[in-house]
Design a protein around this motif. Structure first.
Motif, PDB file in Angstrom:
ATOM      1  N   TYR A  56       0.854  -1.186   0.000  1.00 26.34           N
ATOM      2  CA  TYR A  56       0.000   0.000   0.000  1.00 26.34           C
ATOM      3  C   TYR A  56       0.894   1.241   0.000  1.00 26.34           C
ATOM      4  O   TYR A  56       1.636   1.484   0.947  1.00 26.34           O
ATOM      5  CB  TYR A  56      -0.901   0.020   1.235  1.00 26.34           C
ATOM      6  CG  TYR A  56      -1.878  -1.126   1.302  1.00 26.34           C
ATOM      7  CD1 TYR A  56      -3.030  -1.125   0.513  1.00 26.34           C
ATOM      8  CD2 TYR A  56      -1.652  -2.205   2.159  1.00 26.34           C
ATOM      9  CE1 TYR A  56      -3.926  -2.179   0.574  1.00 26.34           C
ATOM     10  CE2 TYR A  56      -2.548  -3.255   2.213  1.00 26.34           C
ATOM     11  CZ  TYR A  56      -3.685  -3.246   1.425  1.00 26.34           C
ATOM     12  OH  TYR A  56      -4.576  -4.294   1.484  1.00 26.34           O
ATOM     13  N   THR A  58       1.002   5.304  -0.111  1.00 26.70           N
ATOM     14  CA  THR A  58       0.187   6.505   0.096  1.00 26.70           C
ATOM     15  C   THR A  58       0.936   7.781  -0.269  1.00 26.70           C
ATOM     16  O   THR A  58       0.326   8.846  -0.372  1.00 26.70           O
ATOM     17  CB  THR A  58      -0.263   6.596   1.565  1.00 26.70           C
ATOM     18  OG1 THR A  58       0.891   6.594   2.421  1.00 26.70           O
ATOM     19  CG2 THR A  58      -1.142   5.406   1.933  1.00 26.70           C
ATOM     20  N   ASN A 179      -5.958   4.316  -1.888  1.00 31.12           N
ATOM     21  CA  ASN A 179      -5.789   5.398  -0.919  1.00 31.12           C
ATOM     22  C   ASN A 179      -7.105   6.104  -0.646  1.00 31.12           C
ATOM     23  O   ASN A 179      -7.429   6.453   0.497  1.00 31.12           O
ATOM     24  CB  ASN A 179      -4.748   6.397  -1.421  1.00 31.12           C
ATOM     25  CG  ASN A 179      -3.350   5.802  -1.454  1.00 31.12           C
ATOM     26  OD1 ASN A 179      -3.070   4.809  -0.789  1.00 31.12           O
ATOM     27  ND2 ASN A 179      -2.481   6.393  -2.250  1.00 31.12           N
ATOM     28  N   GLU A 183      -8.593   5.875   3.229  1.00 31.71           N
ATOM     29  CA  GLU A 183      -8.323   7.051   4.055  1.00 31.71           C
ATOM     30  C   GLU A 183      -9.569   7.473   4.821  1.00 31.71           C
ATOM     31  O   GLU A 183     -10.707   7.182   4.436  1.00 31.71           O
ATOM     32  CB  GLU A 183      -7.814   8.206   3.188  1.00 31.71           C
ATOM     33  CG  GLU A 183      -8.871   8.789   2.260  1.00 31.71           C
ATOM     34  CD  GLU A 183      -8.311   9.862   1.344  1.00 31.71           C
ATOM     35  OE1 GLU A 183      -9.116  10.427   0.575  1.00 31.71           O
ATOM     36  OE2 GLU A 183      -7.093  10.124   1.390  1.00 31.71           O
TER      37      GLU A 183
END
Length: 482
Positions: A56, A58, A179, A183
């Motif tokens: 992942y 970001t 993302n 988030e």
């Protein structure tokens, strides 16, 4: 005196030829070393990209760098294939006095892909090497930060082993969508992310791929897939929109802003943390977003070339078939300019079954002829015609057509709504006798990836009267006077 001059001249010519031969020989060694260096750099970059796909990310700067790495990798593959193929063809030409392979007069030869002479090809090699070396030099910090990124609990499919079942490319777009979904967002109406792209570029596949991620599934109580016809019905529902939800809305036709506003206002009942994704072919839907949209463009030539060759050769080594590799480059060029990923898939499926030069040339000639005919009739490439829902003449794909063969795209549906015979495009290309009499449904491709979309077209019955082909409104046929 004349004999002395003649002898001196002969000696100078001999030395000059020897100098050229030695220089050429050293240049060949240098080129081989550069190609080895290029292959090593591609391997290093592809290793990092594959690792990045399993984490992942970001950091926006890392996403930009990931895109640059992917672009450099596909460019490197293209240049490496170009030189390897050229060298292999030259070797075979030396061994063979005469070749049965027909000259590619109308096709873009791979040996000239980087220019019309050796100097420009070597310049392309040096330029690509420089791009990859710069990418690798700047990769150390990227790798260090990547090591701190959380690993995905379920690894994505390996692109190099199962490319038929893998969402090709879209590295940065996948990370951006992840993302957005993972988030935190504040109270109020849920944020909206538009995903916009032309027909069959992989919008729904991207969403389905990301929604299959375990972290995304654990983030939402449910994932709801809607189309524009469901908006008003859901706007007046008190039960379906409760909870922390992910709502995916696909717009097949143009946007009805009034229906959307009523629907979006009703989303206040959704719990905090809910999200909305819109999928559309129209840039007008960009105004629906509360965050920057994801725009899916057609794959670059280098990307599409890599994908097409991987699909078309299957388990065969492309370097063992330099003539076919040459033709595959022209296929990729035609597909990138005039067609789509759907065409790349079904054409590669057909070619993979018969690794014969004449067969590949025949299929390439049919593709070019179909594209040129439709452009002459309607003033648009086939890809744009299909996006507009316009019929396309594919008669020349049939080796012995008994009647004209036209397709009318059924956009936004997996069927024509009629109980008609279904024929796969690959079957029709390999055996024209499977064509039913009268109307039928032509399945150009059925995706092997979720959401398993079928790309279908209606084929009218030409034994009945059918309106004559006319140019699109406001456009001219090729060759029409100004």
């Amino acid at each position: 005196m004349e004999l002395a001059v003649s002898a001196l001249t002969g000696e100078l010519v001999s030395r000059f030829i020897s100098f050229l031969l030695s220089k050429y020989s050293s240049h060949e060694i240098s080129e081989e070393k550069q190609l080895e260096r290029l292959q090593q750099l591609i391997l290093r970059v592809s290793t990092v990209i594959e690792e990045a796909d399993g984490r992942y990310i970001t950091n926006s700067g890392m996403l930009m760098q990931l895109k640059g790495l992917a672009d450099a990798m596909y460019r490197g593959h293209h240049v490496l294939d170009m030189f390897r193929c050229r060298n292999k063809i030259q070797e075979n030409s030396i061994k063979e006095v005469s070749s049965p392979f027909p000259p590619l007069k109308r096709f873009r030869a791979i040996v000239d892909a980087a220019g019309h002479d050796k100097a420009s090809r070597y310049l392309e090699l040096h330029k690509t090497l420089g791009i990859l070396e710069t990418a690798v030099d700047h990769m150390a910090e990227f790798v260090v930060i990547l090591g701190g990124c959380e690993r995905m609990s379920r690894r994505p499919y390996d692109a190099y082993l199962h490319i038929d079942n893998f969402m090709f490319g879209r590295h940065t777009e996948k990370q951006r969508l992840l993302n957005f979904l993972l988030e935190y967002n504040s109270q109020g109406l849920p944020p909206v992310l538009p995903i916009i792209g032309s027909l069959a570029v992989g919008k729904k596949t991207l969403v389905a791929h990301v929604c299959a991620d375990e972290r995304v599934q654990s983030q939402f109580s449910s994932i709801l897939h809607l189309n524009e016809d469901d908006l008003l019905r859901l706007a007046h529902s008190d039960t379906l929109l409760s909870g922390k939800m992910l709502v995916v809305v696909e717009f097949v036709s143009d946007l009805n802003e009034k229906n959307w506003e009523e629907f979006y206002t009703s989303l206040t009942q959704m719990n905090q943390g809910s999200k909305v994704i819109t999928i559309s072919r129209f840039r007008k839907s960009e105004k629906l977003g509360t965050v920057k949209p994801i725009l899916l463009d057609i794959h670059s030539y280098e990307e599409l070339s890599y994908l097409f060759k991987t699909l078309a050769f299957g388990s065969a080594n492309p370097r063992d078939h330099p003539r076919l590799l040459q033709i595959a480059e022209e296929f990729a060029m035609q597909l990138q300019l005039k067609s789509s990923l759907v065409a790349a898939n079904f054409l590669a499926d057909v070619l993979r079954r018969n690794l014969d030069v004449n067969f590949w040339l025949c299929m390439l000639n049919r593709c070019i002829t179909v594209a040129e005919k439709n452009f002459s009739l309607y003033g648009e490439h086939t890809r744009l015609l299909l996006e507009q829902g316009h019929r396309v003449d594919i008669t020349n794909f049939d080796s012995s057509p008994a009647a004209p063969l036209h397709i009318v795209p059924c956009i936004g549906a997996n069927s024509t709504g009629k109980d008609l015979p279904r024929v796969k495009f690959t079957e029709l290309l390999l055996d024209p006798s499977v064509r039913p009499k009268g109307e039928f449904t032509l399945v150009s491709w059925e995706s092997r990836l979720p959401p398993y979309t079928s790309f279908v077209h209606f084929v009218p019955n030409y034994s009945q009267d059918f309106p004559e082909d006319k140019p699109l409104s406001g456009r001219k046929r090729r060759g029409d006077p100004s």
